[in-house]
Scaffold this motif. Structure first.
Motif, PDB file in Angstrom:
ATOM      1  N   ASP A  99     -21.047  -1.080  19.156  1.00 26.37           N
ATOM      2  CA  ASP A  99     -20.340  -1.521  17.958  1.00 26.37           C
ATOM      3  C   ASP A  99     -20.924  -0.915  16.687  1.00 26.37           C
ATOM      4  O   ASP A  99     -20.565  -1.331  15.576  1.00 26.37           O
ATOM      5  CB  ASP A  99     -20.365  -3.047  17.880  1.00 26.37           C
ATOM      6  CG  ASP A  99     -19.748  -3.672  19.130  1.00 26.37           C
ATOM      7  OD1 ASP A  99     -18.575  -3.390  19.413  1.00 26.37           O
ATOM      8  OD2 ASP A  99     -20.457  -4.404  19.857  1.00 26.37           O
ATOM      9  N   THR A 149      -9.329 -13.469  15.107  1.00 34.88           N
ATOM     10  CA  THR A 149      -9.239 -12.301  14.249  1.00 34.88           C
ATOM     11  C   THR A 149      -8.402 -11.259  14.969  1.00 34.88           C
ATOM     12  O   THR A 149      -8.278 -11.286  16.206  1.00 34.88           O
ATOM     13  CB  THR A 149     -10.639 -11.755  13.910  1.00 34.88           C
ATOM     14  OG1 THR A 149     -10.518 -10.630  13.027  1.00 34.88           O
ATOM     15  CG2 THR A 149     -11.385 -11.305  15.160  1.00 34.88           C
ATOM     16  N   ARG A 181      -7.805  -7.139  15.573  1.00 32.37           N
ATOM     17  CA  ARG A 181      -8.509  -5.864  15.461  1.00 32.37           C
ATOM     18  C   ARG A 181      -7.658  -4.728  16.014  1.00 32.37           C
ATOM     19  O   ARG A 181      -6.953  -4.893  17.016  1.00 32.37           O
ATOM     20  CB  ARG A 181      -9.846  -5.922  16.197  1.00 32.37           C
ATOM     21  CG  ARG A 181     -10.774  -7.033  15.716  1.00 32.37           C
ATOM     22  CD  ARG A 181     -11.063  -6.901  14.225  1.00 32.37           C
ATOM     23  NE  ARG A 181     -11.772  -8.028  13.682  1.00 32.37           N
ATOM     24  CZ  ARG A 181     -13.088  -8.069  13.496  1.00 32.37           C
ATOM     25  NH1 ARG A 181     -13.835  -7.039  13.854  1.00 32.37           N
ATOM     26  NH2 ARG A 181     -13.635  -9.143  12.965  1.00 32.37           N
ATOM     27  N   TRP A 182      -7.767  -3.576  15.352  1.00 31.84           N
ATOM     28  CA  TRP A 182      -7.108  -2.361  15.836  1.00 31.84           C
ATOM     29  C   TRP A 182      -8.151  -1.260  15.981  1.00 31.84           C
ATOM     30  O   TRP A 182      -8.998  -1.066  15.116  1.00 31.84           O
ATOM     31  CB  TRP A 182      -6.023  -1.900  14.857  1.00 31.84           C
ATOM     32  CG  TRP A 182      -5.452  -0.556  15.221  1.00 31.84           C
ATOM     33  CD1 TRP A 182      -4.627  -0.276  16.263  1.00 31.84           C
ATOM     34  CD2 TRP A 182      -5.706   0.688  14.566  1.00 31.84           C
ATOM     35  NE1 TRP A 182      -4.333   1.069  16.293  1.00 31.84           N
ATOM     36  CE2 TRP A 182      -4.980   1.682  15.261  1.00 31.84           C
ATOM     37  CE3 TRP A 182      -6.457   1.065  13.454  1.00 31.84           C
ATOM     38  CZ2 TRP A 182      -4.998   3.024  14.878  1.00 31.84           C
ATOM     39  CZ3 TRP A 182      -6.485   2.404  13.069  1.00 31.84           C
ATOM     40  CH2 TRP A 182      -5.754   3.356  13.790  1.00 31.84           C
ATOM     41  N   GLU A 232     -10.704  -1.036  17.891  1.00 29.72           N
ATOM     42  CA  GLU A 232     -12.056  -1.452  18.219  1.00 29.72           C
ATOM     43  C   GLU A 232     -12.123  -1.852  19.690  1.00 29.72           C
ATOM     44  O   GLU A 232     -11.129  -2.293  20.262  1.00 29.72           O
ATOM     45  CB  GLU A 232     -12.477  -2.631  17.334  1.00 29.72           C
ATOM     46  CG  GLU A 232     -12.450  -2.311  15.843  1.00 29.72           C
ATOM     47  CD  GLU A 232     -12.893  -3.476  14.995  1.00 29.72           C
ATOM     48  OE1 GLU A 232     -13.743  -4.274  15.467  1.00 29.72           O
ATOM     49  OE2 GLU A 232     -12.403  -3.602  13.861  1.00 29.72           O
ATOM     50  N   TYR A 255      -6.317  -1.580   7.809  1.00 25.18           N
ATOM     51  CA  TYR A 255      -6.291  -0.409   8.700  1.00 25.18           C
ATOM     52  C   TYR A 255      -5.199   0.551   8.212  1.00 25.18           C
ATOM     53  O   TYR A 255      -4.114   0.616   8.791  1.00 25.18           O
ATOM     54  CB  TYR A 255      -5.991  -0.836  10.137  1.00 25.18           C
ATOM     55  CG  TYR A 255      -7.026  -1.702  10.800  1.00 25.18           C
ATOM     56  CD1 TYR A 255      -8.299  -1.212  11.098  1.00 25.18           C
ATOM     57  CD2 TYR A 255      -6.737  -3.017  11.162  1.00 25.18           C
ATOM     58  CE1 TYR A 255      -9.245  -1.994  11.730  1.00 25.18           C
ATOM     59  CE2 TYR A 255      -7.688  -3.820  11.796  1.00 25.18           C
ATOM     60  CZ  TYR A 255      -8.932  -3.300  12.080  1.00 25.18           C
ATOM     61  OH  TYR A 255      -9.875  -4.083  12.714  1.00 25.18           O
TER      62      TYR A 255
END
Length: 237
Positions: A101, A154, A156-157, A159, A218
């Motif tokens: 990460d 949440t 996320r894109w 990731e 993003y």
């Protein structure tokens, strides 16, 4: 993406150490890395004909020697004014396996940018036995909502989020420590499949408003992208 203030500190640390090099041909690159507590670790490469380690690998070892835990930002710089340099292929693979990460500073025509390590090595083999500690990053404005249990999901894109224990890290937050938590579920949907229920929005929450904010976060996300809805919870101390 442009470096945050804390990430600029990492870049500055690598470049400052690189400026001290140049006399010894065995040490020509400096690296710096930041852990989830905000500590910055530094190191230099060890050049040798047998394949001495790059500065990025040495700084991973230096951080591990003081039990730093997972690293969230890494940068390297060359001597003789070469400035910021990107990691080689071997370093990218090691960082991906041990600190999946982390984000890495790379030079561009317009200045340094931060890239997720998975962006620098897409479609790669992922070493399953590395047992890396995972990190879920948040903007620091979400600390209170996460800490009091109000925020438990949440979106996320791009990731690589996995179910299991993780450290919740709040970017540029010098006031609060990271939190220990658990990723409970990761569900993937196309943008046009998202609903208020799937987004875990409260009554009256606007799906379109949420998507507008997501696109701002993003900006390179395509309109037909698939995103991950991540459900998480805190672990008791």
């Amino acid at each position: 993406m442009e470096p945050l203030l804390s990430e600029r500190r990492v870049i500055d640390a690598a470049e400052a150490m690189a400026r001290t090099l140049g006399e010894d041909p065995n040490h020509t690159v400096a690296a710096a890395a930041m852990d989830t507590s905000g500590r910055i670790h530094t190191a230099v490469n060890v050049h040798h004909f047998t394949g001495g380690p790059c500065a990025e690998l040495v700084v991973l070892g230096a951080a591990a020697a003081v039990n730093a835990g997972p690293l969230v930002a890494i940068a390297a710089a060359g001597d003789d004014g070469r400035g910021l340099i990107p990691p080689c292929g071997r370093c990218r693979q090691v960082i991906l396996d041990l600190h999946p990460d982390a984000i890495v500073a790379v030079p561009t025509a317009t200045g340094p940018e931060m890239r997720q390590i998975v962006e620098l090595l897409p479609d790669t083999y992922f070493f399953p036995d590395s047992r890396a500690t995972r990190v879920l990053r948040f903007n620091k404005r979400y600390y209170d909502a996460v800490a009091n249990g109000e925020k438990t999901s949440t979106v996320r894109w791009g990731e690589r989020v996995a179910v299991g224990q993780a450290i919740f890290y709040f970017e540029d937050d010098e006031e609060h420590a990271s939190l220990n938590g658990e990723i409970r579920a990761v569900n993937r949907f196309r943008l046009d499949e998202l609903t208020a229920e799937r987004l875990r929005l409260p009554d009256g929450g606007s799906t379109e408003g949420y998507l507008d904010a997501l696109r701002q976060h993003y900006p390179q996300m395509p309109h037909d992208a698939a995103v991950d809805v991540v459900d998480f919870s805190l672990l008791s101390s």
